[in-house]
Design a protein around this motif. Sequence first.
Motif, short mmCIF file in Angstrom:
data_model
loop_
_atom_site.label_atom_id
_atom_site.label_comp_id
_atom_site.label_asym_id
_atom_site.label_seq_id
_atom_site.Cartn_x
_atom_site.Cartn_y
_atom_site.Cartn_z
N LYS A 179 11.56 5.89 4.86
CA LYS A 179 11.66 5.80 3.40
C LYS A 179 10.50 4.97 2.86
CE LYS A 179 16.65 6.15 3.28
NZ LYS A 179 17.90 5.47 2.91
N LYS B 299 10.32 2.78 0.52
CA LYS B 299 10.60 1.34 0.36
C LYS B 299 10.58 0.61 1.70
CE LYS B 299 15.61 1.52 0.50
NZ LYS B 299 16.84 1.01 -0.04
N ASP B 300 11.01 1.29 2.77
CA ASP B 300 11.01 0.67 4.09
C ASP B 300 9.59 0.46 4.61
OD1 ASP B 300 13.77 0.66 3.99
OD2 ASP B 300 13.99 2.46 5.25
N ALA C 110 6.85 0.26 2.72
CA ALA C 110 6.22 -0.74 1.86
C ALA C 110 6.61 -2.16 2.30
CB ALA C 110 6.58 -0.50 0.40
N ALA C 111 7.88 -2.35 2.60
CA ALA C 111 8.34 -3.67 3.03
C ALA C 111 7.79 -4.05 4.40
CB ALA C 111 9.87 -3.70 3.04
N ASN D 2 2.14 -1.91 -1.59
CA ASN D 2 2.83 -1.40 -2.77
C ASN D 2 3.47 -0.05 -2.44
OD1 ASN D 2 3.14 0.04 -5.35
ND2 ASN D 2 2.12 -1.75 -6.21
N PRO D 3 4.71 0.18 -2.90
CA PRO D 3 5.35 1.47 -2.67
C PRO D 3 4.53 2.66 -3.20
CG PRO D 3 6.96 -0.10 -3.49
CD PRO D 3 5.61 -0.76 -3.56
#
Length: 129
Positions: free
Chosen positions: A39, A41-42, A44-45, A50-51
């Motif tokens: 995903k 967001k995963d 990016a983290a 940045n997403p």
Amino acid sequence: MIEFHIEPRSGVAPYLQLVHQVRQALRLGLLHQGDRLPKVKDVAAKVAINPNTVLKAYRQLENEGLVSPKPGVGTFVTGTLGDPATSEHEPLRQELRRWLASARAAGLDQESIEALFLQTFRTTVEEER
């Protein structure tokens, strides 16, 4: 599932690094049609970007016909770059591991090994042309 990483000092834009990693995973048979990419967001983290950068990479892969987003479900591999002879890769990988061990035993550090490999690779490709 693929695990992304970003090399900040590489001089290559982070989104292109992600694109290259997916292409490489496809070529090596590590990703297959139907596999889901992590995903946005995963990613990016995990790699601290940045997403929107991840979205840009996924969009480029989509434009190349390699992935397809399914809203609310994820982004899935739909194309391939795999060589039909990926089963032949393992003996080559083992030989390369032995070469790397020899290079380390000869006292070469990681940067020196990489420089030697890349220079030899480029010279060989040029000679074959």
